[in-house]
Design a protein around this motif. Structure first.
Motif, PDB file in Angstrom:
ATOM      1  N   UNK A  49       0.826  -1.200   0.000  1.00  0.00           N
ATOM      2  CA  UNK A  49       0.000   0.000   0.000  1.00  0.00           C
ATOM      3  C   UNK A  49       0.869   1.263   0.000  1.00  0.00           C
ATOM      4  N   UNK A  50       1.934   1.256   0.789  1.00  0.00           N
ATOM      5  CA  UNK A  50       2.813   2.421   0.892  1.00  0.00           C
ATOM      6  C   UNK A  50       3.542   2.731  -0.408  1.00  0.00           C
ATOM      7  N   UNK A  51       4.039   1.700  -1.074  1.00  0.00           N
ATOM      8  CA  UNK A  51       4.887   1.908  -2.246  1.00  0.00           C
ATOM      9  C   UNK A  51       4.176   1.753  -3.586  1.00  0.00           C
ATOM     10  N   UNK A  52       3.062   1.015  -3.598  1.00  0.00           N
ATOM     11  CA  UNK A  52       2.389   0.762  -4.875  1.00  0.00           C
ATOM     12  C   UNK A  52       0.931   1.202  -4.888  1.00  0.00           C
ATOM     13  N   UNK A  53       0.427   1.636  -3.718  1.00  0.00           N
ATOM     14  CA  UNK A  53      -0.964   2.077  -3.645  1.00  0.00           C
ATOM     15  C   UNK A  53      -1.973   0.954  -3.765  1.00  0.00           C
ATOM     16  N   UNK A  54      -1.534  -0.269  -3.478  1.00  0.00           N
ATOM     17  CA  UNK A  54      -2.433  -1.434  -3.551  1.00  0.00           C
ATOM     18  C   UNK A  54      -2.635  -1.959  -2.141  1.00  0.00           C
TER      19      UNK A  54
END
Length: 85
Positions: A49-54
């Motif tokens: 979530x932090x690095x890829x927004x998933x």
């Protein structure tokens, strides 16, 4: 661990017995510094979530730190589930 490879296991399971050093050397070279980190689904979800927004756990996340070093996060629980699929 030697050969410019470090392995960290933050899960309750035992990492697989795989020739990680040989694989790293063949793919990246002997001088490349690689860190392998085995994480659980919650940490994987946070990083994804932090690095890829998933907002879900993933099997593998890789990061280049410098030209000759990097870090790979592996989530065994997700990998095992995907292997069955």
């Amino acid at each position: 661990m030697s050969e410019n490879l470090s392995i960290t296991n933050t899960t309750k399971s035992t990492p697989p017995r795989v020739p990680f050093v040989e694989i790293k050397n063949a793919a990246l070279g002997k001088k490349y510094n690689l860190s392998l980190v085995f994480v659980g689904p919650s940490r994987s979800k946070f990083l994804n979530n932090s690095y890829r927004g998933k907002n879900k756990p993933t099997n593998v996340l890789s990061f280049t730190l410098e030209k000759s070093s990097g870090e790979i996060f592996l989530t065994p629980e997700v990998i095992k589930k995907q292997t069955k699929e």
